[in-house]
Design a protein around this motif. Sequence first.
Motif, mmCIF file in Angstrom:
data_model
loop_
_atom_site.group_PDB
_atom_site.id
_atom_site.type_symbol
_atom_site.label_atom_id
_atom_site.label_comp_id
_atom_site.label_asym_id
_atom_site.label_seq_id
_atom_site.Cartn_x
_atom_site.Cartn_y
_atom_site.Cartn_z
ATOM 1 N N GLN A 1 39.975 25.862 55.929
ATOM 2 C CA GLN A 1 40.183 27.198 55.403
ATOM 3 C C GLN A 1 41.544 27.372 54.749
ATOM 4 O OE1 GLN A 1 39.561 29.791 58.682
ATOM 5 N NE2 GLN A 1 37.378 29.377 58.808
ATOM 6 N N THR A 2 42.228 26.314 54.441
ATOM 7 C CA THR A 2 43.508 26.476 53.753
ATOM 8 C C THR A 2 43.246 26.829 52.302
ATOM 9 O OG1 THR A 2 43.625 24.153 53.206
ATOM 10 C CG2 THR A 2 44.679 24.834 55.273
ATOM 11 N N LYS A 3 44.243 27.386 51.641
ATOM 12 C CA LYS A 3 44.071 27.806 50.252
ATOM 13 C C LYS A 3 43.744 26.638 49.342
ATOM 14 C CE LYS A 3 46.825 31.939 50.464
ATOM 15 N NZ LYS A 3 47.900 32.717 49.896
ATOM 16 N N SER A 4 44.345 25.482 49.587
ATOM 17 C CA SER A 4 44.085 24.332 48.726
ATOM 18 C C SER A 4 42.712 23.722 48.968
ATOM 19 C CB SER A 4 45.165 23.276 48.924
ATOM 20 O OG SER A 4 45.149 22.829 50.264
ATOM 21 N N ALA A 5 42.109 23.974 50.101
ATOM 22 C CA ALA A 5 40.817 23.381 50.420
ATOM 23 C C ALA A 5 39.651 24.295 50.068
ATOM 24 C CB ALA A 5 40.764 23.038 51.905
ATOM 25 N N ARG A 6 39.908 25.485 49.573
ATOM 26 C CA ARG A 6 38.811 26.387 49.218
ATOM 27 C C ARG A 6 38.034 25.820 48.045
ATOM 28 N NH1 ARG A 6 41.637 32.317 49.377
ATOM 29 N NH2 ARG A 6 42.051 32.314 51.594
ATOM 30 N N ALA A 7 36.756 26.002 48.087
ATOM 31 C CA ALA A 7 35.904 25.543 46.994
ATOM 32 C C ALA A 7 36.118 26.460 45.789
ATOM 33 C CB ALA A 7 34.448 25.581 47.430
ATOM 34 N N PRO A 8 36.074 25.912 44.575
ATOM 35 C CA PRO A 8 36.225 26.766 43.403
ATOM 36 C C PRO A 8 35.070 27.748 43.291
ATOM 37 C CG PRO A 8 35.629 24.545 42.751
ATOM 38 C CD PRO A 8 35.869 24.526 44.222
ATOM 39 N N ARG A 9 35.374 28.892 42.766
ATOM 40 C CA ARG A 9 34.360 29.931 42.605
ATOM 41 C C ARG A 9 33.343 29.486 41.551
ATOM 42 N NH1 ARG A 9 35.724 35.525 40.118
ATOM 43 N NH2 ARG A 9 33.623 36.278 39.957
ATOM 44 N N PRO A 10 32.072 29.534 41.854
ATOM 45 C CA PRO A 10 31.078 29.071 40.885
ATOM 46 C C PRO A 10 31.039 29.987 39.665
ATOM 47 C CG PRO A 10 29.998 30.039 42.783
ATOM 48 C CD PRO A 10 31.463 29.979 43.095
ATOM 49 N N SER A 11 30.859 29.387 38.501
ATOM 50 C CA SER A 11 30.789 30.142 37.258
ATOM 51 C C SER A 11 29.336 30.500 36.980
ATOM 52 C CB SER A 11 31.339 29.293 36.117
ATOM 53 O OG SER A 11 31.093 29.911 34.888
ATOM 54 N N ASN A 12 29.130 31.652 36.384
ATOM 55 C CA ASN A 12 27.775 32.033 36.016
ATOM 56 C C ASN A 12 27.562 31.979 34.511
ATOM 57 O OD1 ASN A 12 29.191 34.234 35.178
ATOM 58 N ND2 ASN A 12 27.967 35.741 36.265
ATOM 59 N N GLY A 13 28.502 31.434 33.765
ATOM 60 C CA GLY A 13 28.348 31.290 32.320
ATOM 61 C C GLY A 13 29.078 32.338 31.520
ATOM 62 N N THR A 14 29.797 33.242 32.177
ATOM 63 C CA THR A 14 30.510 34.295 31.462
ATOM 64 C C THR A 14 31.576 33.710 30.550
ATOM 65 O OG1 THR A 14 30.107 35.799 33.296
ATOM 66 C CG2 THR A 14 31.826 36.418 31.754
ATOM 67 N N ALA A 15 32.276 32.691 31.015
ATOM 68 C CA ALA A 15 33.326 32.082 30.188
ATOM 69 C C ALA A 15 32.723 31.440 28.939
ATOM 70 C CB ALA A 15 34.106 31.059 30.997
ATOM 71 N N ALA A 16 31.583 30.786 29.066
ATOM 72 C CA ALA A 16 30.923 30.181 27.906
ATOM 73 C C ALA A 16 30.488 31.256 26.924
ATOM 74 C CB ALA A 16 29.725 29.351 28.354
ATOM 75 N N PHE A 17 29.924 32.343 27.440
ATOM 76 C CA PHE A 17 29.495 33.436 26.565
ATOM 77 C C PHE A 17 30.690 34.050 25.833
ATOM 78 C CE2 PHE A 17 28.791 38.025 25.971
ATOM 79 C CZ PHE A 17 27.763 37.964 25.051
ATOM 80 N N MET A 18 31.769 34.308 26.557
ATOM 81 C CA MET A 18 32.945 34.908 25.926
ATOM 82 C C MET A 18 33.597 33.939 24.936
ATOM 83 S SD MET A 18 32.742 37.917 26.920
ATOM 84 C CE MET A 18 34.235 38.627 26.273
ATOM 85 N N GLY A 19 33.492 32.640 25.195
ATOM 86 C CA GLY A 19 33.979 31.660 24.231
ATOM 87 C C GLY A 19 33.224 31.739 22.915
ATOM 88 N N TRP A 20 31.915 31.926 22.994
ATOM 89 C CA TRP A 20 31.118 32.101 21.779
ATOM 90 C C TRP A 20 31.483 33.401 21.064
ATOM 91 C CZ3 TRP A 20 28.781 28.452 19.320
ATOM 92 C CH2 TRP A 20 28.238 27.368 19.997
ATOM 93 N N ILE A 21 31.782 34.451 21.818
ATOM 94 C CA ILE A 21 32.186 35.724 21.209
ATOM 95 C C ILE A 21 33.502 35.542 20.450
ATOM 96 C CG2 ILE A 21 32.978 38.077 21.730
ATOM 97 C CD1 ILE A 21 29.986 37.837 21.898
#
Length: 125
Positions: free
Chosen positions: A12-32
Amino acid sequence: MDADTSRRRAGQTKSARAPRPSNGTAAFMGWIVAELSGYGLLVALASDQQSSTCTGLCFSEREILVWLGLVFGFWVLLAQVILGLALTARFHRGGMGPVAAGSASFFSTLAVVVAVLGFLFTAQQ
């Protein structure tokens, strides 16, 4: 055993937390961003010369593109972003990967943008 040791063991340390899963918002905004960059390039390359045969209130191609972008483009872009973000979440829940969901939602909403701007272009002529 101190608190740090117990957290490390539990992962549960900060460095061991799993990355937050992406739902594709960044890809969509990249296209915008790519879409807006293309429109900016179109405006930059448009002619700034007014027609010599025009009498009365005259506009150059660049002024018309800026005016259409401000009056209509903002609302079309806002509708595209809202619809696109909803479609991105829907496609991602349907099992698509993040990049595929973002790209599919962008190209689905691009049809709406092309239809509206195509109508405005033909109505202007």
